[in-house]
Design a protein around this motif. Structure first.
Motif, short mmCIF file in Angstrom:
data_model
loop_
_atom_site.label_atom_id
_atom_site.label_comp_id
_atom_site.label_asym_id
_atom_site.label_seq_id
_atom_site.Cartn_x
_atom_site.Cartn_y
_atom_site.Cartn_z
N VAL A 254 1.63 -10.11 -6.53
CA VAL A 254 1.95 -8.78 -7.05
C VAL A 254 1.94 -7.75 -5.92
N ILE A 255 2.39 -6.55 -6.24
CA ILE A 255 2.32 -5.47 -5.27
C ILE A 255 1.04 -4.69 -5.56
N PRO B 205 10.12 6.89 2.44
CA PRO B 205 9.51 5.65 2.92
C PRO B 205 8.03 5.51 2.52
N VAL B 206 7.64 4.29 2.13
CA VAL B 206 6.26 3.98 1.76
C VAL B 206 5.89 2.63 2.38
N ASP B 207 4.63 2.27 2.30
CA ASP B 207 4.20 0.92 2.68
C ASP B 207 4.06 0.10 1.39
N LEU B 208 4.56 -1.14 1.43
CA LEU B 208 4.41 -2.04 0.28
C LEU B 208 3.47 -3.17 0.68
N VAL B 209 2.45 -3.42 -0.13
CA VAL B 209 1.52 -4.50 0.15
C VAL B 209 1.68 -5.58 -0.92
N THR C 214 10.90 -2.44 -10.72
CA THR C 214 10.93 -1.70 -9.46
C THR C 214 9.68 -2.07 -8.66
N PRO C 215 9.85 -2.39 -7.36
CA PRO C 215 8.69 -2.80 -6.56
C PRO C 215 7.74 -1.64 -6.23
N VAL C 216 6.78 -1.44 -7.10
CA VAL C 216 5.72 -0.44 -6.90
C VAL C 216 4.40 -1.11 -7.24
N PRO C 217 3.25 -0.54 -6.79
CA PRO C 217 1.96 -1.19 -7.07
C PRO C 217 1.80 -1.48 -8.57
N GLY D 71 14.20 1.79 7.71
CA GLY D 71 15.64 1.73 7.45
C GLY D 71 16.04 0.78 6.34
N LEU D 72 15.04 0.06 5.78
CA LEU D 72 15.37 -0.92 4.74
C LEU D 72 15.18 -0.32 3.34
N ILE D 73 15.94 -0.85 2.40
CA ILE D 73 15.85 -0.46 0.99
C ILE D 73 15.24 -1.62 0.21
N ALA D 74 14.23 -1.33 -0.60
CA ALA D 74 13.66 -2.35 -1.49
C ALA D 74 14.28 -2.20 -2.88
#
Ligand code: NCD
Ligand code: ZN
Ligand code: ZN
Length: 429
Positions: A24-25, A15-19, A368-371, A40-43
Motif C-alpha cells: 500500500v501507499i 510534486p509529492v513523495d510517495l512511499v 488514485t495513488p495517495v496514502p 518530472g514524472l506523473i503517477a
C-alpha cells in the motif's frame, strides 16, 4: 521491497513523495526504502484494459499469458480482461480458471478472464455462465468477441441471465449478414482499392438493437470497440434514456483511418495487412466523433483490443491475413497523442483506469495513488518521446500499426500491490 518515490506529480498535481510499503501507499518513509527520483514524472492509477487477447490456451506462438502480462506491465497496466476466443474457447469454469491461474503465476498484472456467451462462440447455445461466475475466476464480463451474438433471442437470454449477479455482456457489434466477405470499411477507399466493404450500419444496427434489449431486460450491456460516428450517436441517445450501456474505443480507432489501407502512412504500401482489423479503420469524421465521444463521456473507456497474431497469419496477402493489431505497449502514448490535452491527467485516469475497473468489478484497481490506497499505479514520463520498434516490443507478436512512429509518453515503472512489475522498459518476470 519498499520504495520512496521522490518529487512525483499525482495526476498532474504539485510534486509529492510517495512511499510504498507492504502493498500500500503509506504516509512516511522509514529509511529502508529504495529511493526513486520521480522528478518530472506523473503517477496514474494502474491502467485497466477491458479487452485483451492473450491467445493462451491454443496460440502460444502468438502470445501467452506471461508475454501478454509483460506487455501490459510495460504499457502501464495493472489489470487486463482476457477475451474468451482462445482454443479451447473460455466457455467453461475449467478454462477460465486455467487462464486466471496462469495470470497469478505470471504475477505481473491481474488477469481477469472474460467468459464466452455461447458454447464455442457458436452463437447457438448459452455457455455455462453461472459456473464461470461461481468459479475461482469469478467471471463478471461475458463476450463472444471476434463473433457477434447476433441471435436476438440468445442475446436477450444472456442479458437476463447475467443480470442476476450484476454481470455484463460485452458485444462485438457486427451484423454478420451485412459483413459477408468484408475486408475493410465500406467507403471511397474500399471502392478505390477494390476490397469488399464493412459498412458502418453493420455495427450501428446491432448496437441499436442491443440497447433496446438492455432497456427491456434492465441488464448491463458493454459495447466493444466502437468505431463509427453513428454508433456514438446511438449510445448517446441510449444513455440519455437511462439504458445501462457502457462503451469502449480502441487507441487505433482514435488515430488511424481507412486511408492507411491505401498506403497513406509513411513507410507503408497499400494493402498492408498490419492495418486489417475488426471493426475496420473508418474515416476521419468517425475518428473525430470517437475522440469527442470519449472526451464528453459518451464513450466510457479506452480498451486496447490487443490482438497479437503470428507472422504467418499477418504477413501474407490482405484477404488471408487475420484481423487485429497490438495495443498494450502503445495505448497510453496514442491516447496522449490524440486526446491527451482534451482529457487531462484526471480524464486519462478515468477513461483508462477508474471506469474500466468499475465496469469489470475490479475493486483493487482504479485508485488514485495517495496514502491509504493500494500501491497499484504507474509512473509516466510525459516529456519522453520514443519511436515504435515492433521487434523491441515484449509481445510475442510484432503486428503493431505504429512501426516507426514517434510517440509521446514513456512508462517508467509500474507497481502492482507494491510489487514493481516494470522498470525502464523491463518487466520484472
Ligand atoms: N479485433 C480484431 O480484429 N481481432 C480480434 C477479435 C476481435 O476483437 O473482434 C482477434 O481476436 O484477433
Ligand atoms: Zn471484436
Ligand atoms: Zn477483440
Amino acid at each position: 521491497m519498499s520504495y520512496l518515490i521522490r518529487n512525483v506529480s499525482v495526476l498532474g498535481g504539485a510534486p509529492v513523495d510517495l512511499v510504498v510499503r507492504d502493498g500500500v501507499i503509506v504516509d512516511s518513509a522509514d529509511g529502508t526504502e529504495e529511493v526513486m527520483d520521480g522528478t518530472g514524472l506523473i503517477a496514474l492509477p494502474g491502467l485497466v484494459d477491458l479487452h485483451t487477447h492473450l491467445r493462451e490456451p491454443g496460440r502460444e506462438d502468438a502470445e501467452t499469458v506471461l508475454t501478454g502480462s509483460r506487455a501490459a506491465a510495460l504499457g502501464g497496466y495493472t489489470a487486463v480482461c482476457a477475451m474468451a476466443n482462445t482454443n479451447p474457447v473460455a466457455d467453461t469454469a475449467g478454462v477460465v480458471e486455467q487462464v486466471w491461474r496462469l495470470g497469478r503465476e505470471a504475477g505481473l498484472v491481474d488477469v481477469q478472464p472474460i467468459g464466452a456467451v455461447t458454447v464455442g462462440l457458436g452463437g447457438e447455445k448459452l455457455a455455462e455462465l453461472g459456473a464461470m461466475a461461481d468459479s475461482a475466476a469469478a467471471v463478471r464480463i461475458f463476450s463472444d468477441d471476434g463473433m457477434c451474438v447476433h441471435d436476438p433471442r440468445l442475446m436477450r437470454r444472456a442479458l437476463e441471465y447475467v443480470k442476476a449477479f450484476d454481470g455484463v455482456i460485452a458485444q462485438h457489434a457486427e451484423e454478420p449478414r451485412l459483413t459477408q466477405g468484408a475486408q475493410m470499411h465500406e467507403g471511397d477507399v474500399s471502392a478505390r482499392l477494390g476490397l469488399t466493404g464493412w459498412p458502418s450500419v453493420a455495427e450501428e444496427a446491432i448496437i441499436a438493437r442491443d440497447v433496446l434489449l438492455a432497456a427491456h431486460t434492465g441488464a448491463r450491456l458493454h459495447v466493444c470497440h466502437v468505431s463509427t460516428a453513428g454508433s456514438v450517436e446511438v449510445i448517446r441517445q441510449a444513455k440519455a434514456r437511462g439504458v445501462r450501456v457502457t462503451a469502449e474505443v480502441t487507441p487505433h480507432h482514435l488515430l488511424l483511418t481507412d486511408e492507411a489501407v491505401g498506403g497513406s502512412i509513411e513507410g507503408t504500401a497499400p494493402y498492408d495487412p498490419v492495418f486489417k482489423v475488426n471493426p475496420p479503420l473508418r474515416t476521419a469524421e468517425d475518428v473525430e466523433a470517437l475522440r469527442s465521444g470519449l472526451v464528453d463521456g459518451t464513450i466510457d473507456v479506452v480498451a486496447t483490443d490487443h490482438a497479437p497474431h503470428a507472422a504467418q497469419d499477418k504477413e501474407c496477402e490482405w484477404a488471408y491475413a487475420r484481423p487485429g493489431m497490438l495495443g498494450l505497449e502503445t495505448a497510453l502514448p496514442i491516447v496522449l497523442h490524440t486526446v491527451g490535452d482534451a482529457l487531462g491527467w484526471d480524464g486519462i485516469a478515468d477513461r483508462m483506469s477508474r471506469t474500466p475497473a468499475r465496469i469489470a468489478g475490479l475493486d483493487e484497481h482504479g485508485h488514485t495513488p495517495v496514502p491509504g490506497s493500494p500501491a497499484t499505479f504507474t509512473l509516466i514520463d510525459p516529456q519522453a518521446r520514443f519511436t515504435v520498434d515492433p521487434a523491441a516490443l515484449a509481445s510475442l507478436s510484432a503486428n503493431t500499426p505504429y512501426a516507426g512512429m514517434e510517440l509521446p509518453g514513456k512508462v517508467v515503472a509500474t507497481f502492482l500491490r507494491g510489487k514493481r512489475t516494470a522498470l525502464d522498459g523491463k518487466a520484472a518476470a
